[in-house]
Design a protein around this motif. Structure first.
Motif, PDB file in Angstrom:
ATOM      1  N   ALA A 167    -119.210 -44.900  51.928  1.00  0.00           N
ATOM      2  CA  ALA A 167    -118.667 -44.123  50.810  1.00  0.00           C
ATOM      3  C   ALA A 167    -119.246 -42.719  50.722  1.00  0.00           C
ATOM      4  CB  ALA A 167    -118.908 -44.880  49.503  1.00  0.00           C
ATOM      5  N   PHE A 182    -117.277 -38.920  51.168  1.00  0.00           N
ATOM      6  CA  PHE A 182    -117.158 -38.105  49.959  1.00  0.00           C
ATOM      7  C   PHE A 182    -117.734 -36.706  50.196  1.00  0.00           C
ATOM      8  CE2 PHE A 182    -119.103 -36.335  46.152  1.00  0.00           C
ATOM      9  CZ  PHE A 182    -118.042 -36.331  45.267  1.00  0.00           C
ATOM     10  N   VAL A 210    -113.600 -46.391  47.704  1.00  0.00           N
ATOM     11  CA  VAL A 210    -112.835 -45.443  48.512  1.00  0.00           C
ATOM     12  C   VAL A 210    -111.408 -45.319  47.986  1.00  0.00           C
ATOM     13  CG1 VAL A 210    -111.754 -45.165  50.786  1.00  0.00           C
ATOM     14  CG2 VAL A 210    -114.211 -45.624  50.618  1.00  0.00           C
ATOM     15  N   LEU A 238    -111.422 -43.235  44.947  1.00  0.00           N
ATOM     16  CA  LEU A 238    -111.676 -41.853  45.334  1.00  0.00           C
ATOM     17  C   LEU A 238    -110.406 -41.192  45.871  1.00  0.00           C
ATOM     18  CD1 LEU A 238    -113.583 -39.470  45.956  1.00  0.00           C
ATOM     19  CD2 LEU A 238    -114.135 -40.611  48.134  1.00  0.00           C
ATOM     20  N   SER A 297    -108.139 -40.097  43.041  1.00  0.00           N
ATOM     21  CA  SER A 297    -108.659 -38.929  42.334  1.00  0.00           C
ATOM     22  C   SER A 297    -108.545 -37.665  43.174  1.00  0.00           C
ATOM     23  CB  SER A 297    -110.116 -39.172  41.945  1.00  0.00           C
ATOM     24  OG  SER A 297    -110.212 -40.207  40.996  1.00  0.00           O
ATOM     25  N   MET A 298    -108.905 -37.758  44.450  1.00  0.00           N
ATOM     26  CA  MET A 298    -108.815 -36.591  45.327  1.00  0.00           C
ATOM     27  C   MET A 298    -107.378 -36.129  45.499  1.00  0.00           C
ATOM     28  SD  MET A 298    -111.604 -37.130  48.391  1.00  0.00           S
ATOM     29  CE  MET A 298    -110.777 -35.850  49.352  1.00  0.00           C
TER      30      MET A 298
END
Length: 253
Positions: free
Chosen positions: A113, A117, A160, A163, A166-167
């Protein structure tokens, strides 16, 4: 040549799914930066790509070393001015059970992770400069359903997926798409580590696990690479924020 003129970076790009992705991206016209901690394996992949007429280079990096990841990102920005494809593929099987040492926990989180990131953040400007970039994460079906072997692995791979959502929202206005692939069992050198047993017992556990898969077998790395190619290319130009299971129907149950 679906990736003609693209710059692609693939972590853990020298074996298994990463190797297949590196080779396919190069065959489709990309200049591929093969990132791996194994210098010999990375060099072998690059040599094979170049021999086949493609473009590739090796970057030997331990993804736990954030200073090295930042230097890699700075080098990409300086030399190319952009990055079109970031394939955050690196990962390791999680330590089994709940009785982990802090070191086992930290290693799993760092590789599964934290590394992806921070690398994504270090490369944010390069991705935005592309104007049409694709970020691909390797999650796992263990991020969608519980792992019977490693709760820590499910924790990192489920993180992940969150993430990615959100990304995708954060970068959409800059033309950067962010998606994940969730493989099930894949015939790679790392597969036996998931079963945590002697070679003989591993074969028994593999057979029992594969019997649960509707298609009745594990995936080949090349089958994962084809999905990565779809996400990396303009074939998926309106796809962002999603996780695609590539699991032979396992999560459909």
């Amino acid at each position: 040549m679906k990736l003609q003129g693209k710059i692609a970076l693939v972590t853990a790009g020298a074996s298994g799914m990463g190797r297949s992705g590196s080779e396919l991206f190069a065959a489709e016209g990309a200049h591929v930066i093969v990132v791996d901690v194994d210098a010999a394996a990375a060099g072998e992949v690059v040599d094979g790509i170049v021999a086949a007429g493609g473009q590739a280079e090796a970057a030997v990096v331990d993804v736990r070393d954030l200073t090295a990841l930042k230097a890699l990102a700075d080098d990409v920005q300086q030399r190319f001015g952009k990055l079109d494809i970031l394939y955050n593929n690196v990962g390791i099987p999680g330590a089994a059970g709940l009785q982990l040492t802090p070191e086992e926990w930290d290693t799993g989180v760092e590789i599964n992770a934290r590394a992806s990131f921070f690398l994504s953040g270090y490369l944010e400007d390069a991705l935005k400069a592309s104007g049409n970039a694709s970020v691909i994460f390797t999650s796992s079906t263990s991020g969608l359903i519980g792992s019977p072997f490693s709760p820590m692995y499910s924790f990192t791979k489920g993180g992940v997926i969150a993430l990615v959502r959100s990304m995708a929202l954060a970068l959409a206005a800059d033309g950067v798409r962010v998606n994940a692939i969730a493989p099930g069992s894949v015939e790679t050198p790392g597969l036996p580590a998931f079963f945590r047993a002697s070679p003989e017992e591993t074969e028994k556990r593999k057979a029992a696990f594969f019997a649960q898969i509707p298609l009745g077998r594990a995936a080949q790395p090349e089958e994962i690479a084809q999905v990565a190619l779809f996400l990396a290319s303009d074939m998926s130009s309106f796809v962002t924020g999603v996780t695609i299971p590539v699991d032979g129907g396992l999560t459909a149950k």
